[in-house]
Design a protein around this motif. Structure first.
Motif, PDB file in Angstrom:
ATOM      1  N   ASP A  65       0.832  -1.216   0.000  1.00  0.00           N
ATOM      2  CA  ASP A  65       0.000   0.000   0.000  1.00  0.00           C
ATOM      3  C   ASP A  65       0.862   1.260   0.000  1.00  0.00           C
ATOM      4  N   ALA A  68       2.064   2.144   3.504  1.00  0.00           N
ATOM      5  CA  ALA A  68       1.112   2.229   4.616  1.00  0.00           C
ATOM      6  C   ALA A  68       1.112   0.951   5.445  1.00  0.00           C
ATOM      7  N   LYS A 148      -5.091   2.776   2.973  1.00  0.00           N
ATOM      8  CA  LYS A 148      -4.947   3.519   1.720  1.00  0.00           C
ATOM      9  C   LYS A 148      -6.300   3.561   1.029  1.00  0.00           C
ATOM     10  N   ASP A 184      -3.649   7.011  -5.559  1.00  0.00           N
ATOM     11  CA  ASP A 184      -3.744   6.542  -4.180  1.00  0.00           C
ATOM     12  C   ASP A 184      -3.640   7.701  -3.199  1.00  0.00           C
ATOM     13  N   MET A 186      -2.695   8.310   0.919  1.00  0.00           N
ATOM     14  CA  MET A 186      -2.167   7.782   2.166  1.00  0.00           C
ATOM     15  C   MET A 186      -1.931   8.927   3.150  1.00  0.00           C
TER      16      MET A 186
END
Length: 270
Positions: A65, A68, A148, A184, A186
């Motif tokens: 991720d 993450a 995420k 994405d 995060m």
């Protein structure tokens, strides 16, 4: 002397059929004998990554991720989850972007809306496992911590999805384009590069002893951590600009070839 190798997966280590190189098990054994640490750094969640590697996964470091979730062998995972309020704000904004589907990535499960069209569902299934297809309103009630949020837009995230998210969250969170159809979100400071830097600090490894491979924007932070940084030949020019070297494309087993050539390993021997 190389002491750490970190590689992206899709478009980098994996071939276009999403398969690992057939030489990889023997190469990993050779790296182990040379006391070289090998890490996988991917936007994928750990379920998809560990299933790909099977028994090999037991001794590999996984940066999942985009950092993450970091998994060291035989240790509890290091997790960095998003605040629930942020998850809800992203879900609210996605409802104003008709072409954008949110995918919530927890440690145990992946959640996405049941009304996603067939093409989007197929795209999601290319990269994720252990997913739960739920009503959109149910996404707001997921009680598992979310590491995420991946956003899928089949027309690409650059035109609509990324600008909208950047305007709303860009100052406080990490926003990265991670594929042709993906971006994405995060926590701030959570990147592949930050995870690789933590690896270097943990094992006393310098950038001059580090080799990294990547092909997309979410790999740039990792490329900056290594003297031996390789963008794949199939990478966009904006990614190549951040690497010191160019590797053959993933269609030509570029990662394995570069590692073997650099370390003097003969492919015929593995």
């Amino acid at each position: 002397m190389i002491q750490l190798i970190a590689t992206d997966m899709d478009g980098t280590l994996l071939n276009p059929e999403k398969k690992l190189p057939q030489q990889l098990p023997a190469l990993l054994e050779e790296l182990y004998h040379r006391d070289i640490t090998f890490a996988v750094a991917s936007g994928r969640s750990h379920m998809a990554l560990t299933s790909l590697f099977g028994e090999l996964a037991e001794e590999i470091i996984f940066i999942c991720d985009n950092g993450a979730c970091v998994m060291y062998p035989h240790e509890a995972p290091l997790l960095h989850s998003l605040p629930s309020a942020t998850v809800h704000r992203v879900l609210d904004l996605c409802q104003t972007l008709p072409g954008t589907v949110p995918v919530l990535c927890g440690f145990h499960n992946i959640y996405y809306p049941a009304d996603a069209n067939d093409a989007m569902q197929e795209e999601i299934k290319r990269f994720y496992l252990q997913f739960k297809k739920v009503a959109y309103e149910t996404l707001y009630t997921v009680d598992e911590p979310i590491l995420k949020i991946a956003l899928c837009n089949m027309n690409g995230p650059e035109q609509e999805t990324y600008p909208a998210m950047q305007n709303a969250f860009g100052d406080d969170y990490e926003l990265l384009i991670s594929g042709d159809c993906w971006m994405d979100i995060m926590r701030k400071g959570i990147t592949k590069g930050a995870a690789v830097t933590a690896l270097q600090e943990r094992f006393g490894i310098t950038a001059a002893e580090t080799m990294t491979f990547g092909d997309y924007d979410n790999d740039i932070s990792m490329l900056k951590c290594a003297e031996f940084s390789y963008a794949m030949e199939n990478a966009p020019e904006r990614v190549r600009a951040h690497a010191k070297h160019l590797a053959p494309p993933n269609t030509e087993n570029g990662v394995v070839r570069v590692i073997c050539e650099t370390l003097g390993i003969h492919l015929d021997d593995i």
